[in-house]
Scaffold this motif. Structure first.
Motif, PDB file in Angstrom:
ATOM      1  N   ASP A 441     -37.548  33.239  28.536  1.00 47.39           N
ATOM      2  CA  ASP A 441     -36.458  32.382  28.499  1.00 47.39           C
ATOM      3  C   ASP A 441     -35.945  32.082  29.870  1.00 47.39           C
ATOM      4  O   ASP A 441     -35.241  33.015  30.450  1.00 47.39           O
ATOM      5  N   LEU A 442     -36.286  30.909  30.699  1.00 47.67           N
ATOM      6  CA  LEU A 442     -35.693  30.598  31.753  1.00 47.67           C
ATOM      7  C   LEU A 442     -34.667  30.054  32.198  1.00 47.67           C
ATOM      8  O   LEU A 442     -34.171  29.822  33.438  1.00 47.67           O
ATOM      9  N   ARG A 443     -33.965  29.747  31.213  1.00 45.33           N
ATOM     10  CA  ARG A 443     -32.410  29.220  31.422  1.00 45.33           C
ATOM     11  C   ARG A 443     -31.670  29.877  32.111  1.00 45.33           C
ATOM     12  O   ARG A 443     -31.328  30.906  31.899  1.00 45.33           O
ATOM     13  N   GLY A 444     -30.934  29.004  33.319  1.00 45.92           N
ATOM     14  CA  GLY A 444     -29.951  29.702  33.932  1.00 45.92           C
ATOM     15  C   GLY A 444     -30.321  30.723  34.962  1.00 45.92           C
ATOM     16  O   GLY A 444     -29.698  31.454  35.551  1.00 45.92           O
ATOM     17  N   LYS A 445     -31.599  31.052  35.246  1.00 41.65           N
ATOM     18  CA  LYS A 445     -32.333  31.949  35.834  1.00 41.65           C
ATOM     19  C   LYS A 445     -32.625  31.528  37.346  1.00 41.65           C
ATOM     20  O   LYS A 445     -33.085  30.153  37.649  1.00 41.65           O
ATOM     21  N   SER A 446     -32.505  32.514  38.267  1.00 43.63           N
ATOM     22  CA  SER A 446     -32.867  31.973  39.775  1.00 43.63           C
ATOM     23  C   SER A 446     -34.525  32.071  39.781  1.00 43.63           C
ATOM     24  O   SER A 446     -34.930  32.728  38.928  1.00 43.63           O
ATOM     25  N   PRO A 447     -35.039  31.804  40.864  1.00 39.02           N
ATOM     26  CA  PRO A 447     -36.605  31.743  40.988  1.00 39.02           C
ATOM     27  C   PRO A 447     -36.912  33.158  40.932  1.00 39.02           C
ATOM     28  O   PRO A 447     -37.925  33.434  40.043  1.00 39.02           O
ATOM     29  N   THR A 448     -36.457  34.076  41.712  1.00 42.10           N
ATOM     30  CA  THR A 448     -36.888  35.482  41.723  1.00 42.10           C
ATOM     31  C   THR A 448     -36.760  36.222  40.071  1.00 42.10           C
ATOM     32  O   THR A 448     -37.472  37.083  39.763  1.00 42.10           O
ATOM     33  N   GLN A 449     -35.560  35.647  39.657  1.00 41.56           N
ATOM     34  CA  GLN A 449     -35.250  36.188  38.088  1.00 41.56           C
ATOM     35  C   GLN A 449     -36.355  35.801  37.219  1.00 41.56           C
ATOM     36  O   GLN A 449     -36.757  36.355  36.234  1.00 41.56           O
TER      37      GLN A 449
END
Length: 504
Positions: A441-449
């Motif tokens: 789940d990539l929502r709201g995450k920075s690229p490295t996260q």
């Protein structure tokens, strides 16, 4: 029903002719708009007759090619026949035929890959050039000249409106019960005169059940009796079932968190066996009173309608296996109350998708660790099929899933890579990546996260150490730490596969 009884209009009866005679009316160099979307509703006889004409002329030393426009992919009787005859100079907006694909990748055919929601407006704006001829399959013609659409709508409305000349194929194998299943909206306008589209639920009807055209433009009517491309679907395998399980578990969590209603939001599902596996899982799952607003209605959704899990489905095309088609035809009155077929400029309309708040589920070829997705190209330069409608839905949906097995070619290829070799959907449009390994789940995450989530949840264990190593070294050595890449290595996995047949 004999085809002749489906043409009770005297002016059209007078234009009935053979497919060969109709094909002879298509001039060399013309742009030709043909019906068809994912193997359904395409003309069957005229394209084959046109291909034979091309082969004869080519054998005599004459050049004869056309620009071919459709709704999406068609079938061997259309794409395949014309490609075998080397008769297509430009193809748009989507294709899946192996001969077409081979010629595109060999540089023998030009190809414009277009978001499917954009095609009609690009044609109206004149950006694609003049449309000389439309060849459109219909299920019948009414006494007043209105046309009963067949198993897909695609861009048929636009082709009929814009073409200088029209050839109609009236197919008696298209079930007469399709009449009334369509909703064709004639309220679109060119900027600056556009108005809101009055559609707020998948089952809304805002237009007409019939296609309209100027009878004076109709130069031929051809009687046919041929099936659509009804390809069987493979039963879900363990990999696709695991992908489906991750998605269903995630949707349950979103309901529990209050971010989705108990009956979810309208579903959009791409084409293929993984998509059908997800639908089969939903049919067995805990959700009820579901709806769909999608491009193509496949076996999985038909089964959901049959079971009562899915109460209403909107699409632009029917694409069934032989067994599903038999079920559909046997109970078409039941399905007519639960299925609406629209032009693709409506089924894929970004503003409508945003308003309805869809749950979009589409396949991909590969994703990189930062969430960029390639859904069209193999090793960066060879087209597979095209972007289709995935971009229309991904950017505008409430939730956007991209799905793939974690590996391909018996484990030689990782579908999670340091950098995608071609980008169709940027990290800004990709919210959730799913493989059989898990869900990120990539929502709201920075690229490295995002990179850490994609590597740990979606990559195959055989490739996970190499991805971790790449990411860790990029964090230490890249000139920028926001989206760290080692440029000399970012595409080395693809380069290694091209040279050795394996990414590792």
């Amino acid at each position: 029903m004999p085809t002749a009884s489906r043409i009770p209009h005297p002016a059209y009866q007078a234009k009935i002719m053979s497919a060969d005679a109709a094909a002879a009316l298509i001039p060399a160099g013309a742009n030709v708009g043909m019906s068809g979307f994912t193997g359904s509703g395409h003309p069957k006889a005229v394209p084959q007759a046109l291909a034979k004409r091309m082969e004869t002329l080519h054998a005599a030393g004459e050049d004869f090619q056309i620009g071919l426009w459709t709704g999406a992919s068609t079938a061997p009787e259309l794409d395949g026949a014309l490609a075998q005859a080397h008769g297509v100079s430009m193809r748009l907006p989507y294709q899946s035929d192996p001969t077409v694909r081979k010629q595109i990748n060999a540089g023998q055919m030009q190809y414009t890959d277009i978001h499917l929601s954009h095609v009609a407006q690009l044609a109206w704006f004149g950006f694609l050039g003049p449309l000389k001829v439309a060849v459109v399959e219909v299920a019948g013609i009414l006494p007043d000249g209105r046309l009963i659409p067949s198993s897909s709508l695609g861009n048929n409305k636009t082709w009929l409106d814009l073409a200088d000349h029209i050839i109609l194929e009236v197919n008696s194998l298209q079930h007469a019960g399709l009449e009334g299943m369509h909703d064709i909206y004639y309220g679109t306008r060119i900027p600056p005169h556009r108005q809101p589209i009055p559609l707020v639920a998948p089952g809304d009807r805002i237009g007409d059940c019939y296609l309209h055209c100027d009878p004076a433009k109709v130069i031929a009517v051809v009687e046919t009796s041929e099936h659509d491309r009804n390809s069987p679907f493979s039963p879900p395998d363990e990999t696709s079932e695991r992908i489906a399980g991750h998605i269903i578990q995630f949707l349950q969590q979103e309901v529990q968190a209050g971010r989705l209603p108990e009956d979810l939001l309208p579903l959009q599902s791409g084409v293929g066996n993984i998509a059908n596996a997800v639908l089969i899982g939903l049919n067995k799952g805990p959700f009820n009173n579901l709806t769909a607003y999608t491009e193509v209605l496949q076996d999985g959704m038909l089964e959901m309608i049959q079971s009562g899990k899915l109460t209403m489905a909107s699409a632009t095309a029917l694409s069934f296996s032989p067994a599903a088609l038999e079920e559909f035809n046997a109970n078409i009155d039941f399905y007519r109350e639960r299925i609406v077929l629209r032009p693709q400029e409506m089924s894929n309309h970004p503003e409508v998708i945003r308003r309805l708040g869809l749950i979009a589920m589409n396949a991909m070829i590969e994703a990189d660790i930062y969430g960029n997705v390639n859904s069209t190209h193999i090793m960066g330069s060879s087209i597979m099929n095209g972007i289709g409608g995935s971009g229309d839905f991904a950017r505008n949906a409430y939730l956007s899933f991209f799905m793939t097995p974690s590996t391909a070619k018996d484990g030689a290829i990782s579908c999670i890579v340091p950098m995608v070799s071609h980008t169709d959907h940027t990290e800004h449009d990709v919210e959730i990546i799913v493989t059989e390994q898990g869900l990120a789940d990539l929502r709201g995450k920075s690229p490295t996260q995002r990179a850490q989530l994609v590597i740990e949840h979606c990559a195959h264990p055989d490739f996970r150490p190499a991805l971790r190593d790449y990411f860790d070294r990029a964090l230490q050595t890249a000139p920028g730490r926001h989206t760290p890449h080692i440029l000399s290595e970012a595409l080395s996995w693809h380069d290694r596969f091209v040279k050795t047949g394996r990414m590792l």
